[in-house]
Design a protein around this motif. Sequence first.
Motif, PDB file in Angstrom:
ATOM      1  N   LYS A 237      -2.678  14.745   3.967  1.00 19.34           N
ATOM      2  CA  LYS A 237      -2.108  14.262   2.711  1.00 19.34           C
ATOM      3  C   LYS A 237      -1.814  15.399   1.735  1.00 19.34           C
ATOM      4  O   LYS A 237      -2.725  16.123   1.308  1.00 19.34           O
ATOM      5  CB  LYS A 237      -3.075  13.260   2.059  1.00 19.34           C
ATOM      6  CG  LYS A 237      -3.547  12.163   3.028  1.00 19.34           C
ATOM      7  CD  LYS A 237      -4.361  11.097   2.323  1.00 19.34           C
ATOM      8  CE  LYS A 237      -3.458  10.192   1.500  1.00 19.34           C
ATOM      9  NZ  LYS A 237      -4.245   9.109   0.860  1.00 19.34           N
TER      10      LYS A 237
ATOM     11  N   ARG B  53       4.199   9.670  -1.989  1.00 21.37           N
ATOM     12  CA  ARG B  53       4.131  10.737  -0.988  1.00 21.37           C
ATOM     13  C   ARG B  53       4.348  10.185   0.414  1.00 21.37           C
ATOM     14  O   ARG B  53       4.945  10.841   1.261  1.00 21.37           O
ATOM     15  CB  ARG B  53       2.771  11.443  -1.060  1.00 21.37           C
ATOM     16  CG  ARG B  53       2.539  12.141  -2.376  1.00 21.37           C
ATOM     17  CD  ARG B  53       1.078  12.520  -2.515  1.00 21.37           C
ATOM     18  NE  ARG B  53       0.227  11.329  -2.429  1.00 21.37           N
ATOM     19  CZ  ARG B  53      -1.080  11.369  -2.189  1.00 21.37           C
ATOM     20  NH1 ARG B  53      -1.690  12.522  -2.003  1.00 21.37           N
ATOM     21  NH2 ARG B  53      -1.770  10.254  -2.147  1.00 21.37           N
TER      22      ARG B  53
ATOM     23  N   GLU C  52      -3.870  -3.883   2.805  1.00 24.13           N
ATOM     24  CA  GLU C  52      -3.813  -2.919   1.710  1.00 24.13           C
ATOM     25  C   GLU C  52      -3.754  -3.665   0.385  1.00 24.13           C
ATOM     26  O   GLU C  52      -2.856  -4.477   0.151  1.00 24.13           O
ATOM     27  CB  GLU C  52      -2.591  -1.999   1.859  1.00 24.13           C
ATOM     28  CG  GLU C  52      -2.602  -1.196   3.152  1.00 24.13           C
ATOM     29  CD  GLU C  52      -1.630  -0.006   3.135  1.00 24.13           C
ATOM     30  OE1 GLU C  52      -0.914   0.192   2.137  1.00 24.13           O
ATOM     31  OE2 GLU C  52      -1.611   0.734   4.133  1.00 24.13           O
TER      32      GLU C  52
HETATM   33  P1  GDP Z   1       1.252   7.666  -1.944  1.00 26.06           P
HETATM   34  O1  GDP Z   1       2.447   7.234  -1.141  1.00 26.06           O
HETATM   35  O2  GDP Z   1       1.506   8.974  -2.645  1.00 26.06           O
HETATM   36  O3  GDP Z   1       0.757   6.627  -2.877  1.00 26.06           O
HETATM   37  O4  GDP Z   1       0.101   8.005  -0.888  1.00 26.06           O
HETATM   38  P2  GDP Z   1      -1.021   7.052  -0.240  1.00 26.06           P
HETATM   39  O5  GDP Z   1      -2.242   7.836  -0.082  1.00 26.06           O
HETATM   40  O6  GDP Z   1      -1.135   5.781  -0.983  1.00 26.06           O
HETATM   41  O7  GDP Z   1      -0.423   6.780   1.201  1.00 26.06           O
HETATM   42  C1  GDP Z   1       0.750   6.007   1.382  1.00 26.06           C
HETATM   43  C2  GDP Z   1       0.575   5.054   2.527  1.00 26.06           C
HETATM   44  O8  GDP Z   1       0.240   5.794   3.696  1.00 26.06           O
HETATM   45  C3  GDP Z   1      -0.563   4.065   2.343  1.00 26.06           C
HETATM   46  O9  GDP Z   1      -0.142   2.906   1.658  1.00 26.06           O
HETATM   47  C4  GDP Z   1      -0.926   3.757   3.785  1.00 26.06           C
HETATM   48  O10 GDP Z   1      -0.103   2.752   4.293  1.00 26.06           O
HETATM   49  C5  GDP Z   1      -0.632   5.041   4.497  1.00 26.06           C
HETATM   50  N1  GDP Z   1      -1.894   5.784   4.694  1.00 26.06           N
HETATM   51  C6  GDP Z   1      -2.519   6.619   3.828  1.00 26.06           C
HETATM   52  N2  GDP Z   1      -3.687   7.052   4.349  1.00 26.06           N
HETATM   53  C7  GDP Z   1      -3.780   6.486   5.567  1.00 26.06           C
HETATM   54  C8  GDP Z   1      -4.740   6.525   6.597  1.00 26.06           C
HETATM   55  O11 GDP Z   1      -5.763   7.185   6.498  1.00 26.06           O
HETATM   56  N3  GDP Z   1      -4.479   5.785   7.722  1.00 26.06           N
HETATM   57  C9  GDP Z   1      -3.346   5.045   7.864  1.00 26.06           C
HETATM   58  N4  GDP Z   1      -3.155   4.363   8.978  1.00 26.06           N
HETATM   59  N5  GDP Z   1      -2.433   4.973   6.915  1.00 26.06           N
HETATM   60  C10 GDP Z   1      -2.633   5.675   5.777  1.00 26.06           C
END
Ligand code: GDP
Length: 390
Positions: A46, A54, A107
Amino acid sequence: MKLHEYQSKHYLRAHGIALPEGEVIRRPEEARAACARLGGARWVVKAQVHAGGRGKAGGVVLADSPERVEAEARRLLGSTLATVQTGAAGLPVEALLIEHPPVIARELYLSLLVDREDECLLFVASAAGGMDIETVAAQTPERILRLGVALGEQPEPEAVRALAEGLGLEGAQRATLGALLAGLLRLFIESDASLIEINPLVVTEAGELLALDAKIEIDDNALWRQLELAALRDPGQEDAREAQARAHDLNYIRLDGSIGCMVNGAGLAMATMDLVQRHGGAPANFLDVGGGTTAARVAEAFKLILSDDKVRAVLVNIFGGIVRCDLIAEGILQAMREVEVRVPVVVRLEGTRAEEGRAMLGASALALESAASLDEAAARVVALAGEGAA
Ligand code: GDP
Ligand code: MN
């Protein structure tokens, strides 16, 4: 002030909130060791930037070997990541959070913020987490759940139960939610936060509740007493001009328009921006040089405005009450001697020593226009910037 995800998660964990294990790396060479420390066979990589979105921008990726993690680290570290929230320029990726990916069943969305209208803290939650919550709120407002809590109070057990039900949580998950809300409240107050957002809060296959993403914003006005948090500031993620302004004690916020505004007093600055807009222009910034300002600070403010290349004209609007207009004029002249001014500048000085100030500006060889009234100044600067109806 925003915290990075990994910083936010540190505080969530310290308040008893369940999270996946994670490691922060700053160089691709650290990737394999981080995977080894975490163990397992799958990792999520990440990008740590001060923005959401992101996932859709390639900043959150799954990898099923340490080699893949390292390859993603090479791709991301040192790059800039542009998401829907960053604008086209994007933000530099200088750190990655590597985590154990849980098996996700659902989620959810959960945040805590200040509700100014009802003068309370407000939990906002939704079973439709993960995606853009603004879209959920706009298209299916009934899917947004709210739970207000008076300062110093805990949420009513009834209200927690209703929230858990609304989120589709069952059995032991309801008690977990109660503890989660209590932990968030404590963290919010202790850290002088203005926002804590967990999106997504996931329900795992095994039925656990885990914070998968975390965002904390600290009230800037409290940073004087939040030294530990203040030290977490990452200037690389912030607008360079806003950081420079802070260093000079100037109140500056960058906006999208083309008319630079230098004003003393927040109220006058707002009124000035309104007038610019009324004449068909768009302000490039909000800038309050403050009441007891000096020529040097005015010079810094002026340079700051001019360093923004979308600025096509500048409006200086000073009402000299505490501040003297001749000092302001001196600051403007100083700045204009130090930097090349390629755009027209309209100045409206009024109040203490306004005549002296105007005389100083008039006597200089610099390209400045004086305006007699604020309305005239706003109309003129909009015309000079090539905007407006006329
Ligand atoms: P954002 O897009 O910057 O808000 O980053 P997030 O950390 O919320 O990640 C975006 C999406 O990626 C999440 O809603 C999840 O669907 C997916 N995601 C993030 N972390 C994981 C993880 O550890 N496992 C899986 N399978 N999906 C993840
Ligand atoms: Mn997220």
